[in-house]
Design a protein around this motif. Structure first.
Motif, mmCIF file in Angstrom:
data_model
loop_
_atom_site.group_PDB
_atom_site.id
_atom_site.type_symbol
_atom_site.label_atom_id
_atom_site.label_comp_id
_atom_site.label_asym_id
_atom_site.label_seq_id
_atom_site.Cartn_x
_atom_site.Cartn_y
_atom_site.Cartn_z
ATOM 1 N N TRP B 19 -27.257 53.325 -63.883
ATOM 2 C CA TRP B 19 -26.933 51.966 -64.327
ATOM 3 C C TRP B 19 -27.803 51.564 -65.517
ATOM 4 O O TRP B 19 -27.359 50.868 -66.407
ATOM 5 C CB TRP B 19 -27.037 50.975 -63.167
ATOM 6 N N GLN B 20 -29.054 52.068 -65.502
ATOM 7 C CA GLN B 20 -29.936 51.738 -66.625
ATOM 8 C C GLN B 20 -29.353 52.242 -67.943
ATOM 9 O O GLN B 20 -29.335 51.545 -68.952
ATOM 10 C CB GLN B 20 -31.327 52.361 -66.448
ATOM 11 N N TYR B 23 -26.419 50.170 -69.088
ATOM 12 C CA TYR B 23 -26.861 48.911 -69.728
ATOM 13 C C TYR B 23 -27.432 49.159 -71.126
ATOM 14 O O TYR B 23 -27.195 48.381 -72.043
ATOM 15 C CB TYR B 23 -27.875 48.177 -68.847
ATOM 16 N N ARG B 24 -28.198 50.252 -71.265
ATOM 17 C CA ARG B 24 -28.737 50.567 -72.602
ATOM 18 C C ARG B 24 -27.605 50.731 -73.609
ATOM 19 O O ARG B 24 -27.683 50.278 -74.743
ATOM 20 C CB ARG B 24 -29.589 51.850 -72.543
ATOM 21 N N ILE B 27 -26.028 47.387 -74.496
ATOM 22 C CA ILE B 27 -26.895 46.669 -75.440
ATOM 23 C C ILE B 27 -26.759 47.252 -76.847
ATOM 24 O O ILE B 27 -26.721 46.521 -77.838
ATOM 25 C CB ILE B 27 -28.366 46.713 -74.938
ATOM 26 N N ILE B 76 -26.762 41.450 -73.524
ATOM 27 C CA ILE B 76 -25.892 42.150 -72.567
ATOM 28 C C ILE B 76 -24.485 41.554 -72.593
ATOM 29 O O ILE B 76 -23.495 42.288 -72.653
ATOM 30 C CB ILE B 76 -26.499 42.119 -71.149
ATOM 31 N N VAL B 77 -24.429 40.235 -72.590
ATOM 32 C CA VAL B 77 -23.108 39.597 -72.644
ATOM 33 C C VAL B 77 -22.414 39.937 -73.957
ATOM 34 O O VAL B 77 -21.211 40.215 -73.993
ATOM 35 C CB VAL B 77 -23.224 38.065 -72.440
ATOM 36 N N GLU B 113 -20.755 47.266 -61.187
ATOM 37 C CA GLU B 113 -22.195 47.110 -61.226
ATOM 38 C C GLU B 113 -22.625 45.658 -61.373
ATOM 39 O O GLU B 113 -23.690 45.273 -60.933
ATOM 40 C CB GLU B 113 -22.736 47.895 -62.419
ATOM 41 N N LEU B 114 -21.780 44.880 -62.019
ATOM 42 C CA LEU B 114 -22.178 43.498 -62.273
ATOM 43 C C LEU B 114 -22.135 42.688 -60.989
ATOM 44 O O LEU B 114 -21.263 42.891 -60.156
ATOM 45 C CB LEU B 114 -21.217 42.874 -63.293
ATOM 46 N N SER B 115 -23.071 41.774 -60.868
ATOM 47 C CA SER B 115 -23.067 40.893 -59.704
ATOM 48 C C SER B 115 -21.831 39.991 -59.798
ATOM 49 O O SER B 115 -21.214 39.875 -60.847
ATOM 50 C CB SER B 115 -24.322 40.041 -59.701
ATOM 51 N N ARG B 118 -21.750 37.479 -62.569
ATOM 52 C CA ARG B 118 -21.553 38.074 -63.906
ATOM 53 C C ARG B 118 -20.117 38.526 -64.078
ATOM 54 O O ARG B 118 -19.552 38.460 -65.147
ATOM 55 C CB ARG B 118 -22.482 39.276 -64.115
#
Lengths: 398, 136
Positions: B19-20, B23-24, B27, B76-77, B113-115, B118
């Motif tokens: 997941w990291q 996200y990278r 971004i 991120i958004v 993965e998003l809550s 989100r």
């Protein structure tokens, strides 16, 4: 009495899940005693203050005993000075509409501190609009505190109300309520204290500080949602108009008028939130077994530990007081939402954004904050996992 | 924009295992989208229901293809929006109305993965894209 953090934590069923809960300033977790009391109520559900069958009468007694415990908590002189509301928000609206609206005249002044949650600002703006009164901003100092010397400069013979929080929900700062109260009364004004955050950490002694109105929500104090307490001095409550009309807030009525019930019932129209009052009774009773001073020291120590470690992170700005149960911070080079998303990803419950305090966030000169709020049920492991997650988030955002 | 295509997105994300890393990459993708000028960052162009300010505007060319431009304060958004706009840009209003954005995000292993809150934020952006498309 002593405080055993492991035992205390074990009383909160939701802490058995994996996540780390650091959002207690939004709402506190619920102890088993509250859940069980609420459950018991619904298993035998009946009503209060209306029906005369034996179950209803037994419940009446407990319902009124909850009021006694709430009065004890804040050292209110009379039980009838405790009004059940939906929450602190409704309480403040009640004071604005039932107390202030009929009294305020055009040009009168309501002093509201810059620290306030929207709940202790908007009701005053609304009543100001209705009456022609003015809302005067009591600005924070450069160090985030409120200066009573500054307040004195704002006070005039038009000052009628001072609305102030017991503890900021963003910075954890606690204004000098004793001094503010004294100044208010010196100018024949009243003081309205929003205890939503403060009550959890240090219940207000309304007699000692000579508070006119004090309010808090049950859900932030381990209790159920949808229930709040409004304390008001008898002589003020007596003179006030009823809040809402409905069942049981009256003595007699016809098609031309009605005679209000005595305190506190004239402010409690309709079937109340019985389940919540019964649940809150269990909480207040249970709180008597807690050594709250030691528990509070334990919490503050946990925050201090976390605070110190956070300080070492690059470009961090900590907005909360070191000796408070809240830890609010932002990064000069990273938006709070990016950190919040990555903390959520790691099962850390925090709150981010403007925290319903837009004027304060503006005064703090940031777009929003990340707030981790601690309670005595949090542990050193919670703090360490939180710190690890923040560093992990920073490494992803690098 | 678009500098990458839907297929390139699939290829890119299929190599990411954690997941990291995902996200990278999100971004990094945010950097593809230019910053919107101040005048476009208006209240009318704002998407509500997001924790940070998010703006979205659209242009239509002579072939009735839509081109979206978006911006957000949070990286991120903005990255998530970049992915959505890679998918949306160049399509007609009808194509956008029929397009299943969520299915693509699922295949990229982003949406699970998003809550929940989100996910709601992403859904708000998808709704706004569809809404703007339907008005053009």
């Amino acid at each position: 009495m002593n405080f055993d953090p492991i035992f205390f934590r074990s009383q909160f069923p939701s802490l058995q899940s994996e996540g780390i809960y650091l959002d207690s300033a939004a709402t506190a977790l619920k102890p088993l005693v509250m859940i069980e009391a609420t459950n018991r109520y619904y298993l035998n559900a009946t009503t209060v203050l209306r029906s005369k069958h034996s179950q209803a009468l037994a419940l009446d007694a407990q319902y009124e005993l909850a009021r006694v415990l709430a009065a004890d908590l804040i050292n209110a002189p009379f039980n009838h000075e405790i009004i059940w509301t939906k929450g602190a928000t409704e309480s403040i609206n009640l004071v604005a509409q039932s107390y202030a609206r009929n009294r305020l005249q055009s040009g009168d002044e309501i002093i509201v501190s810059e620290l306030e949650h929207h709940s202790n600002l908007i009701p005053w703006l609304q009543v100001a609009e209705q009456t022609g009164a003015k809302v005067i901003k009591w600005e924070i100092e450069a160090d985030g505190t409120l200066s009573t010397q500054h307040l004195q400069l704002l006070m005039t013979n038009k000052t009628r109300i001072i609305a102030v929080t017991q503890m900021s929900n963003v910075t954890g700062y606690q204004p000098n309520i004793a001094k503010i109260s004294q100044l208010a009364h010196q100018y024949n004004a009243i003081i309205v204290v929003d205890g939503a955050q403060g009550v959890i950490h240090d219940a207000m002694d309304v007699q000692r500080y000579d508070i006119d109105f004090y309010t808090f929500s049950a859900h932030k104090l381990y209790g159920p949602t949808g229930l709040g307490v409004l304390y008001g001095k008898s002589e003020l409550l007596q003179q006030m108009n009823c809040w809402q009309g409905g069942g049981k807030m009256l003595k007699t009525t016809s098609f031309t008028d009605f005679k209000p019930a005595n305190l506190p019932y004239k402010f409690e129209a309709g079937t109340p939130n019985i389940a919540a009052v019964i649940g809150f009774y269990a909480v207040l009773d249970w709180l008597k077994t807690l050594d709250s001073n030691t528990a509070e020291r334990y919490t503050i120590d946990l925050v201090r530990y976390t605070y110190k470690k956070l300080c070492a992170l690059p470009n961090i700005k900590i907005h909360s007081r070191a000796n408070s149960p809240l830890l609010s911070f932002s990064f000069t080079d990273i938006h709070h939402d990016d950190i919040a998303i990555l903390l959520t990803e790691q099962n850390i419950a925090i709150r981010n954004g403007e925290l319903c305090a837009q004027p304060l966030i503006k005064a703090l000169n940031c777009k929003g904050v990340i707030r981790a709020s601690f309670m005595p049920y949090n542990s050193q492991t919670d703090a360490d996992k939180f710190l690890f997650a923040v560093e992990n988030a920073l490494s992803i955002l690098k | 924009m678009p500098l990458v295509t839907q297929d390139q997105l699939y290829a890119l994300f299929s190599t990411l295992n954690t997941w990291q890393d995902r996200y990278r990459e999100i971004i990094k993708l945010a950097k593809l989208m230019p910053i919107l000028p101040e005048e476009a960052r208006s209240i009318e162009n704002q998407i509500y229901g997001c924790e940070n300010h998010v703006w979205l505007i659209v242009e239509k060319n002579s072939q009735h293809q839509l081109n979206f431009y978006g911006d957000s304060e949070g990286r991120i958004v903005k990255g998530l929006m970049t992915i959505l706009l890679i998918l949306a840009n160049g399509k007609t209003a009808v194509e956008i109305a029929e397009f299943d954005f969520a299915a693509v995000l699922k295949r990229l292993k982003i949406i699970d993965e998003l809550s929940e809150s989100r996910q709601l934020g992403v859904q708000n952006i998808i709704n706004k894209i569809k809404n703007l498309a339907s008005m053009n």
